[in-house]
Write a protein that holds these residues in place. Structure first.
Motif, mmCIF file in Angstrom:
data_model
loop_
_atom_site.group_PDB
_atom_site.id
_atom_site.type_symbol
_atom_site.label_atom_id
_atom_site.label_comp_id
_atom_site.label_asym_id
_atom_site.label_seq_id
_atom_site.Cartn_x
_atom_site.Cartn_y
_atom_site.Cartn_z
ATOM 1 N N LEU A 18 0.854 -1.180 0.000
ATOM 2 C CA LEU A 18 0.000 0.000 0.000
ATOM 3 C C LEU A 18 0.892 1.232 0.000
ATOM 4 O O LEU A 18 2.019 1.180 0.509
ATOM 5 C CB LEU A 18 -0.897 0.047 1.244
ATOM 6 C CG LEU A 18 -2.112 -0.884 1.318
ATOM 7 C CD1 LEU A 18 -2.748 -0.790 2.702
ATOM 8 C CD2 LEU A 18 -3.123 -0.569 0.247
ATOM 9 N N ARG A 19 0.375 2.322 -0.536
ATOM 10 C CA ARG A 19 1.086 3.591 -0.450
ATOM 11 C C ARG A 19 0.167 4.618 0.182
ATOM 12 O O ARG A 19 -0.927 4.894 -0.335
ATOM 13 C CB ARG A 19 1.564 4.087 -1.811
ATOM 14 C CG ARG A 19 2.466 5.312 -1.671
ATOM 15 C CD ARG A 19 3.115 5.741 -2.970
ATOM 16 N NE ARG A 19 2.272 6.648 -3.727
ATOM 17 C CZ ARG A 19 2.757 7.595 -4.549
ATOM 18 N NH1 ARG A 19 4.057 7.742 -4.694
ATOM 19 N NH2 ARG A 19 1.942 8.366 -5.222
ATOM 20 N N MET A 34 8.708 15.581 8.805
ATOM 21 C CA MET A 34 7.408 14.971 8.538
ATOM 22 C C MET A 34 7.539 13.487 8.843
ATOM 23 O O MET A 34 8.607 12.906 8.670
ATOM 24 C CB MET A 34 6.978 15.184 7.085
ATOM 25 C CG MET A 34 6.917 16.651 6.698
ATOM 26 S SD MET A 34 6.394 16.916 5.001
ATOM 27 C CE MET A 34 4.600 16.703 5.176
ATOM 28 N N GLY A 35 6.433 12.894 9.284
ATOM 29 C CA GLY A 35 6.534 11.488 9.654
ATOM 30 C C GLY A 35 5.200 10.782 9.667
ATOM 31 O O GLY A 35 4.138 11.401 9.490
ATOM 32 N N TRP A 36 5.284 9.479 9.832
ATOM 33 C CA TRP A 36 4.116 8.624 9.947
ATOM 34 C C TRP A 36 4.194 7.873 11.280
ATOM 35 O O TRP A 36 5.241 7.320 11.634
ATOM 36 C CB TRP A 36 4.059 7.623 8.799
ATOM 37 C CG TRP A 36 3.733 8.238 7.482
ATOM 38 C CD1 TRP A 36 4.612 8.686 6.538
ATOM 39 C CD2 TRP A 36 2.433 8.474 6.948
ATOM 40 N NE1 TRP A 36 3.938 9.192 5.474
ATOM 41 C CE2 TRP A 36 2.594 9.073 5.691
ATOM 42 C CE3 TRP A 36 1.133 8.243 7.418
ATOM 43 C CZ2 TRP A 36 1.512 9.440 4.884
ATOM 44 C CZ3 TRP A 36 0.056 8.597 6.615
ATOM 45 C CH2 TRP A 36 0.253 9.193 5.369
ATOM 46 N N SER A 70 8.993 9.201 1.790
ATOM 47 C CA SER A 70 9.528 10.185 0.850
ATOM 48 C C SER A 70 8.632 11.425 0.907
ATOM 49 O O SER A 70 7.534 11.386 1.465
ATOM 50 C CB SER A 70 9.586 9.614 -0.568
ATOM 51 O OG SER A 70 8.292 9.250 -1.021
ATOM 52 N N ARG A 71 9.117 12.499 0.314
ATOM 53 C CA ARG A 71 8.342 13.734 0.337
ATOM 54 C C ARG A 71 8.466 14.451 -0.991
ATOM 55 O O ARG A 71 9.481 14.320 -1.675
ATOM 56 C CB ARG A 71 8.787 14.647 1.484
ATOM 57 C CG ARG A 71 10.235 15.088 1.417
ATOM 58 C CD ARG A 71 10.726 15.647 2.753
ATOM 59 N NE ARG A 71 10.091 16.917 3.061
ATOM 60 C CZ ARG A 71 10.202 17.522 4.241
ATOM 61 N NH1 ARG A 71 10.889 16.958 5.210
ATOM 62 N NH2 ARG A 71 9.602 18.680 4.462
ATOM 63 N N TYR A 79 4.852 10.706 1.594
ATOM 64 C CA TYR A 79 4.357 9.379 1.225
ATOM 65 C C TYR A 79 4.952 8.320 2.145
ATOM 66 O O TYR A 79 6.055 8.494 2.690
ATOM 67 C CB TYR A 79 4.753 9.044 -0.211
ATOM 68 C CG TYR A 79 4.277 10.041 -1.244
ATOM 69 C CD1 TYR A 79 5.141 11.049 -1.693
ATOM 70 C CD2 TYR A 79 2.993 9.989 -1.762
ATOM 71 C CE1 TYR A 79 4.720 11.972 -2.639
ATOM 72 C CE2 TYR A 79 2.570 10.902 -2.709
ATOM 73 C CZ TYR A 79 3.437 11.892 -3.145
ATOM 74 O OH TYR A 79 3.018 12.803 -4.080
ATOM 75 N N LEU A 80 4.247 7.212 2.263
ATOM 76 C CA LEU A 80 4.782 6.034 2.928
ATOM 77 C C LEU A 80 4.469 4.831 2.048
ATOM 78 O O LEU A 80 3.309 4.422 1.946
ATOM 79 C CB LEU A 80 4.183 5.845 4.327
ATOM 80 C CG LEU A 80 4.792 4.707 5.131
ATOM 81 C CD1 LEU A 80 6.250 5.022 5.495
ATOM 82 C CD2 LEU A 80 3.985 4.423 6.406
ATOM 83 N N GLN A 81 5.493 4.311 1.394
ATOM 84 C CA GLN A 81 5.351 3.106 0.601
ATOM 85 C C GLN A 81 5.564 1.905 1.511
ATOM 86 O O GLN A 81 6.628 1.790 2.132
ATOM 87 C CB GLN A 81 6.368 3.090 -0.542
ATOM 88 C CG GLN A 81 6.326 1.828 -1.389
ATOM 89 C CD GLN A 81 5.035 1.696 -2.182
ATOM 90 O OE1 GLN A 81 4.553 2.659 -2.773
ATOM 91 N NE2 GLN A 81 4.471 0.491 -2.200
#
Length: 119
Positions: A18-19, A34-36, A70-71, A79-81
């Protein structure tokens, strides 16, 4: 006012991908880190991945080698791949950003997006 809107969550089988995307809008001067983060039922929210303003990345040990952050500054998006997903990755994923608004840096959170990985 600044808003973070996430998208890309859903249901996927173990081993799938998922992305996630998180786009910031509002009176934004610039971005710092930035983060998740993610929070599973009954557990504390934990940092999954982060990216600095200089594109230095860091990851939780549990996702190293599987997730990539990535940003795209032009799109105000991070984004979070997520690859090789496991059932233990199931959680609500939250975007977090330190955003420069005028002369101050403020901390913002998205509303969260559910990721469910079935075995």
């Amino acid at each position: 006012q600044v808003h973070l809107v996430e998208s890309g969550g859903g249901l996927v089988q173990a081993g799938g991908s998922l992305r996630l995307s998180c786009t910031a809008s509002g009176r934004i001067t610039g971005f710092n880190r930035m983060g998740w983060y993610r929070q599973a039922p009954g557990k504390q929210r934990e940092l999954v991945a982060a990216i600095s303003s200089g594109d230095i990345t860091s990851y939780a040990d549990s996702v190293k080698g599987r997730f990539t952050i990535s940003r795209d500054n032009a799109k105000n998006t991070v984004y979070l791949q997520m690859n090789s997903l496991k059932p233990e990755d199931t959680a609500v994923y939250y975007c977090n950003a330190l955003i420069i608004v005028m002369l101050s840096t403020q901390n913002y959170w998205g509303q969260g997006t559910q990721v469910t990985v079935s075995s």
